[in-house]
Enzyme design. Structure first.
Site, PDB file in Angstrom:
ATOM      1  N   GLU A  37       0.810  -1.219   0.000  1.00 21.16           N
ATOM      2  CA  GLU A  37       0.000   0.000   0.000  1.00 21.16           C
ATOM      3  C   GLU A  37       0.844   1.270   0.000  1.00 21.16           C
ATOM      4  O   GLU A  37       1.020   1.918  -1.024  1.00 21.16           O
ATOM      5  CB  GLU A  37      -0.933  -0.016   1.209  1.00 21.16           C
ATOM      6  CG  GLU A  37      -2.063   1.005   1.122  1.00 21.16           C
ATOM      7  CD  GLU A  37      -3.111   0.773   2.210  1.00 21.16           C
ATOM      8  OE1 GLU A  37      -4.114   1.511   2.211  1.00 21.16           O
ATOM      9  OE2 GLU A  37      -2.933  -0.128   3.044  1.00 21.16           O
ATOM     10  N   HIS A  38       1.388   1.645   1.186  1.00 22.02           N
ATOM     11  CA  HIS A  38       2.126   2.899   1.291  1.00 22.02           C
ATOM     12  C   HIS A  38       3.459   2.667   1.985  1.00 22.02           C
ATOM     13  O   HIS A  38       3.494   2.137   3.098  1.00 22.02           O
ATOM     14  CB  HIS A  38       1.356   3.946   2.115  1.00 22.02           C
ATOM     15  CG  HIS A  38      -0.006   4.257   1.602  1.00 22.02           C
ATOM     16  ND1 HIS A  38      -0.222   4.836   0.378  1.00 22.02           N
ATOM     17  CD2 HIS A  38      -1.239   4.064   2.157  1.00 22.02           C
ATOM     18  CE1 HIS A  38      -1.529   4.993   0.194  1.00 22.02           C
ATOM     19  NE2 HIS A  38      -2.160   4.534   1.253  1.00 22.02           N
ATOM     20  N   GLY A  40       6.292   3.577   4.374  1.00 20.43           N
ATOM     21  CA  GLY A  40       6.146   4.324   5.622  1.00 20.43           C
ATOM     22  C   GLY A  40       5.101   3.717   6.529  1.00 20.43           C
ATOM     23  O   GLY A  40       5.047   4.015   7.724  1.00 20.43           O
ATOM     24  N   GLY A  41       4.239   2.861   5.965  1.00 21.20           N
ATOM     25  CA  GLY A  41       3.266   2.139   6.763  1.00 21.20           C
ATOM     26  C   GLY A  41       2.200   3.003   7.395  1.00 21.20           C
ATOM     27  O   GLY A  41       2.026   4.179   7.071  1.00 21.20           O
ATOM     28  N   GLY A 181     -12.408   4.092  23.991  1.00 22.01           N
ATOM     29  CA  GLY A 181     -11.017   3.716  24.219  1.00 22.01           C
ATOM     30  C   GLY A 181     -10.190   4.924  24.601  1.00 22.01           C
ATOM     31  O   GLY A 181     -10.230   5.948  23.916  1.00 22.01           O
ATOM     32  N   ALA A 184      -3.572   5.807  23.769  1.00 25.21           N
ATOM     33  CA  ALA A 184      -2.945   6.942  23.086  1.00 25.21           C
ATOM     34  C   ALA A 184      -3.778   7.430  21.899  1.00 25.21           C
ATOM     35  O   ALA A 184      -3.993   8.635  21.738  1.00 25.21           O
ATOM     36  CB  ALA A 184      -1.540   6.556  22.633  1.00 25.21           C
ATOM     37  N   ALA A 269     -11.337   3.218  19.209  1.00 27.94           N
ATOM     38  CA  ALA A 269      -9.880   3.091  19.367  1.00 27.94           C
ATOM     39  C   ALA A 269      -9.626   2.109  20.502  1.00 27.94           C
ATOM     40  O   ALA A 269      -9.195   2.495  21.596  1.00 27.94           O
ATOM     41  CB  ALA A 269      -9.261   4.449  19.655  1.00 27.94           C
ATOM     42  N   ASP A 311       4.725  -4.442  15.069  1.00 31.30           N
ATOM     43  CA  ASP A 311       3.418  -4.731  15.657  1.00 31.30           C
ATOM     44  C   ASP A 311       3.013  -6.195  15.509  1.00 31.30           C
ATOM     45  O   ASP A 311       2.359  -6.754  16.387  1.00 31.30           O
ATOM     46  CB  ASP A 311       2.342  -3.849  15.020  1.00 31.30           C
ATOM     47  CG  ASP A 311       2.427  -2.401  15.483  1.00 31.30           C
ATOM     48  OD1 ASP A 311       3.253  -2.102  16.362  1.00 31.30           O
ATOM     49  OD2 ASP A 311       1.663  -1.566  14.949  1.00 31.30           O
ATOM     50  N   HIS A 445      19.558  25.974  32.943  1.00 30.41           N
ATOM     51  CA  HIS A 445      18.509  26.830  33.505  1.00 30.41           C
ATOM     52  C   HIS A 445      18.329  28.056  32.612  1.00 30.41           C
ATOM     53  O   HIS A 445      19.319  28.623  32.157  1.00 30.41           O
ATOM     54  CB  HIS A 445      18.910  27.288  34.908  1.00 30.41           C
ATOM     55  CG  HIS A 445      17.966  28.296  35.504  1.00 30.41           C
ATOM     56  ND1 HIS A 445      16.770  27.937  36.070  1.00 30.41           N
ATOM     57  CD2 HIS A 445      18.046  29.658  35.597  1.00 30.41           C
ATOM     58  CE1 HIS A 445      16.152  29.026  36.509  1.00 30.41           C
ATOM     59  NE2 HIS A 445      16.899  30.081  36.225  1.00 30.41           N
TER      60      HIS A 445
END
Length: 466
Positions: A37-38, A40-41, A181, A184, A269, A311, A445
């Protein structure tokens, strides 16, 4: 004729696959990527990157609405949703072109189609009903990623019920939105649409929002979301769904009470499912458990010469985990001597909601469950000069140490820019830094990162500014 014989064939061109391919090429291995498909997923095209572009627009719009707090005057602030979406898609397109360029630069062959194991050392590539190529390789890496899990009764329909894909290219900003859901993905979309004016309700089946985070950080985030005007329902289950032409009514049960919530759109989600279908795994030694491929510490499956990363190989489901696994896998194949297995406790997690949430390592509760005696440090954003100057005083930095050895077990943060700050603790954990090392480190700082130092000091009763 196109060469079809390789050292490594990677099936899937996402953040695990393309990184593995590039590293393999750097090591002198003849490499190919098969992507259906693409390049980069999901991460680059329909996940990590485009959502950050949307959230950036939301952040700027949110700041416009509070311009007076900074001595500024902004009249008539508004937004054009189509242009926000167009910018997000353009960002993804630019990066996808960059991935294509990097693969070409490293002389990685790219095959457009679906890859499938076709016997030992063989990959058949098809596009639709047509054969594209028959590839051979000594090593085959499965990097096919995952897709959204579907909740029965709330299947995405492209109109009223959205998956992450529809939520990334909305044709309208719903006035009323239900997000199912609170991980994230769900919380980021809730934050985006709420910033644009949507009335948002979040439904979570577990007992708290962002359930993988430290309980204290989760509670802090929930309080902030509710202060902004979001409605949060935890320990909640969906009992029914009814649709009309223009709205969805979802019956939700929480705290022993049932209520009907009518909204313009629903975003689901609720997790992911590994893309293990149509890979030719049948009859091989590859084992699949709960839609994920089982691998050892070197990402090897039960089938000789076949590996799995990202995944599809299980949690945590993060792009940077996939990329790192790709590098480990390829370097082990190449025979490098200094390859180390992945320590999942050193993988940071980031959620880009408002306020942001970031963490690495063990939560306080998990550390105690594992038998550690802990020292815990905290430092609030309201005690930091840079945070006050930025007008971002809502937040908390928390550290968890092994009381016996001084090992940094975990770090958890909520507040402005914590997704950038967390890498400091990640480096510290990777280097096996102790509390003494962190105490002696000199932080610049004024910076937000000073809170990281103070949270370490606080764990040992030495905080200066709080």
């Amino acid at each position: 004729m196109t060469d079809t014989s390789f050292d490594i064939v990677v099936i899937g061109g996402g953040p695990g696959g393309y990184v593995a391919a590039i590293r393999a090429a750097q090591l002198g291995l003849k490499t190919a990527v098969v992507e259906r498909e693409h390049l980069g997923g999901i991460c680059l095209n329909w996940g990590c990157i485009p959502t950050k572009a949307l959230l950036r627009s939301a952040d700027i719009y949110r700041t416009f609405k509070h311009a007076a707090d900074y001595g500024l005057s902004v009249q008539g602030a508004g937004f054009d949703l189509a242009k926000i979406v167009a910018r997000s898609r353009a960002v993804s397109a630019q990066l996808q072109a960059g991935v294509k360029h990097l693969l070409k630069k490293n002389k990685v062959a790219v095959f457009d189609g679906q890859g499938k194991l076709a016997g030992p050392g063989k990959v058949a590539v098809t596009k639709g009903d047509k054969a594209v190529a028959d590839l051979s390789a000594r090593h085959i890496i499965l990097a096919t990623g995952a897709r959204a899990r579907v909740l029965p009764g709330l299947e995405p329909d492209g109109k009223l019920v959205w998956s992450y894909k529809e939520a990334l290219v909305p044709d309208t900003c719903p006035k009323r939105l239900l997000v199912v859901g609170s991980g994230a993905i769900g919380i980021e979309f809730a934050s985006f649409f709420h910033a644009l004016g949507a009335e948002v309700t979040v439904v979570e089946a577990l007992d708290r929002v962002m359930p993988v985070e430290d309980a204290e950080i989760s509670a802090f985030a929930r309080k902030s979301f509710e202060k902004q005007g979001m409605k949060i329902l935890t320990g909640a289950t969906i009992k029914g769904v009814a649709k009309t032409v223009s709205e969805v009514t979802v019956t939700v049960e929480a705290d022993g009470k049932s209520q009907a919530i009518s909204v313009d759109r629903v975003i689901t989600a609720i997790g992911i499912v590994g893309n293990v279908e149509n890979l030719g795994l049948e009859g091989t030694g590859v084992k699949v458990e709960r839609t994920h491929v089982l691998v050892n510490q070197w990402l090897e499956t039960g089938e000789p010469g076949v590996y799995a990363i990202g995944d599809i190989a299980g949690a945590p489901w993060l792009a940077h985990k996939a990329s790192h696994e790709g590098v480990i896998c390829v370097e082990k194949i190449a025979g490098l001597k200094d390859v180390h297995p992945l320590n999942t406790r050193n993988i940071p997690g980031c959620t880009y909601c408002h306020p942001q949430v970031a963490s690495v390592g063990l939560t306080e509760a998990k550390a105690k469950d594992l038998g550690y005696a802990v020292k815990v440090g905290r430092f609030p954003f309201v005690g930091n000069g840079k945070a006050i100057a930025l007008g971002e005083t809502e937040g908390l930095v928390k550290t968890v140490f092994d009381a016996k050895t001084g090992e940094l077990l975990g770090a958890h943060m909520v507040g402005a820019e914590v997704t950038e700050m967390i890498q400091g603790y990640m480096v510290a954990k990777t280097l096996e830094t102790t509390e003494a090392d962190l105490m002696h480190a000199v932080f610049p700082h004024p910076t937000l990162s000073e809170m990281m130092h103070e949270a370490v000091l606080d764990a040992y009763g030495r905080a200066i500014h709080f």
